[in-house]
Design an enzyme around this catalytic site. Structure first.
Site, mmCIF file in Angstrom:
data_model
loop_
_atom_site.group_PDB
_atom_site.id
_atom_site.type_symbol
_atom_site.label_atom_id
_atom_site.label_comp_id
_atom_site.label_asym_id
_atom_site.label_seq_id
_atom_site.Cartn_x
_atom_site.Cartn_y
_atom_site.Cartn_z
ATOM 1 N N PHE A 24 31.089 32.882 10.408
ATOM 2 C CA PHE A 24 32.045 33.526 11.308
ATOM 3 C C PHE A 24 33.254 33.983 10.510
ATOM 4 O O PHE A 24 33.908 33.194 9.832
ATOM 5 C CB PHE A 24 32.487 32.570 12.420
ATOM 6 C CG PHE A 24 33.434 33.197 13.396
ATOM 7 C CD1 PHE A 24 32.987 34.108 14.335
ATOM 8 C CD2 PHE A 24 34.790 32.893 13.361
ATOM 9 C CE1 PHE A 24 33.867 34.698 15.234
ATOM 10 C CE2 PHE A 24 35.678 33.477 14.255
ATOM 11 C CZ PHE A 24 35.209 34.385 15.192
ATOM 12 N N GLY A 25 33.557 35.277 10.593
ATOM 13 C CA GLY A 25 34.728 35.845 9.936
ATOM 14 C C GLY A 25 35.758 36.255 10.968
ATOM 15 O O GLY A 25 35.427 36.879 11.979
ATOM 16 N N TYR A 26 37.024 35.921 10.717
ATOM 17 C CA TYR A 26 38.095 36.218 11.676
ATOM 18 C C TYR A 26 39.288 36.899 11.013
ATOM 19 O O TYR A 26 40.238 37.275 11.686
ATOM 20 C CB TYR A 26 38.545 34.933 12.379
ATOM 21 C CG TYR A 26 38.994 33.851 11.424
ATOM 22 C CD1 TYR A 26 40.326 33.749 11.036
ATOM 23 C CD2 TYR A 26 38.082 32.953 10.880
ATOM 24 C CE1 TYR A 26 40.742 32.766 10.146
ATOM 25 C CE2 TYR A 26 38.485 31.968 10.001
ATOM 26 C CZ TYR A 26 39.810 31.884 9.630
ATOM 27 O OH TYR A 26 40.214 30.915 8.751
ATOM 28 N N GLY A 27 39.260 37.072 9.699
ATOM 29 C CA GLY A 27 40.343 37.725 8.962
ATOM 30 C C GLY A 27 39.777 38.882 8.164
ATOM 31 O O GLY A 27 39.122 39.765 8.723
ATOM 32 N N SER A 28 39.998 38.854 6.868
ATOM 33 C CA SER A 28 39.521 39.958 6.027
ATOM 34 C C SER A 28 38.003 40.075 6.031
ATOM 35 O O SER A 28 37.467 41.149 5.745
ATOM 36 C CB SER A 28 40.032 39.799 4.592
ATOM 37 O OG SER A 28 39.513 38.621 3.997
ATOM 38 N N GLU A 99 37.584 31.997 -0.894
ATOM 39 C CA GLU A 99 38.378 31.227 0.070
ATOM 40 C C GLU A 99 38.941 29.945 -0.541
ATOM 41 O O GLU A 99 39.248 28.996 0.174
ATOM 42 C CB GLU A 99 37.509 30.897 1.287
ATOM 43 C CG GLU A 99 36.851 32.102 1.938
ATOM 44 C CD GLU A 99 37.835 33.105 2.521
ATOM 45 O OE1 GLU A 99 38.961 32.708 2.889
ATOM 46 O OE2 GLU A 99 37.486 34.288 2.604
#
Length: 194
Positions: A24-28, A99
């Protein structure tokens, strides 16, 4: 917790024997994947809010002048919209490096637009990491973003890229859009039509 979480994340082996896993990606990760993936689908997670509360010393700022990037904050009843990527475990090495500035690779349940659910992974920078900056007003966050530059470029590019990606997905995030509005005011630019 160490400032560089690469070694800690390598110990998270829950999905190592799976042929693929959802991330799950929520930023870049929404607008700049930079890694191979099998599939990509809009998704959401519950009881989490996206917040510009994490310092960035390695991508969007420096130790002397950290930028601000997003992390997830536990918040009952909230929904965070993002993008899910189906990846193979060999991508973990790249992601752990990307990250490394305080983010931990953790299991999470995500829901896709068709209502189906999958367990996968997410990177979250918790309050225990040395780069965590914590809350500030959206205006103060915008001021910090306006003056921050790091090896990956201007911090404002990250903010604007995220805001544009959320708009293209038809998603609303008051926190992100308020910071963007303040940044544009500080720069004297016209506000985008939302």
């Amino acid at each position: 917790m160490p400032a560089d979480t690469t070694a800690v994340n390598k110990m998270m082996n829950k999905f190592d024997d799976h042929p693929s896993v959802w991330l799950f990606g929520y930023g870049s990760l929404i607008f700049k994947a930079g890694f191979p993936f099998v599939d990509r689908r809009p998704a959401s997670i519950v009881n989490w809010s996206r917040r510009f509360w994490q310092g960035s010393y390695d991508h969007r700022g420096t130790e002397a002048a950290p930028g601000r990037v997003v992390t997830l904050i536990a918040q009952a009843g909230e929904i965070c919209e993002g993008m899910a990527y189906l990846i193979t475990p060999d991508v973990f090495e790249h992601l752990d490096q990307r990250e490394k500035n305080g983010y931990l690779r953790l299991p999470i349940e995500m829901t896709f637009e068709d209502g189906s659910v999958a367990e996968g992974l997410v990177y979250i920078a918790t309050e225990e990491n040395p780069a965590f900056l914590g809350p500030a007003t959206e205006r103060d966050i915008a001021r910090q973003i306006a003056g921050s530059v790091g090896p990956s470029g201007h911090n404002k590019e990250y903010l604007v890229g995220l805001a544009e990606a959320l708009r293209s997905l038809g998603r609303d995030d008051r926190h992100v859009f308020e910071i963007e509005r303040h940044l544009l005011e500080l720069q004297g630019d016209e506000l985008p039509i939302v």
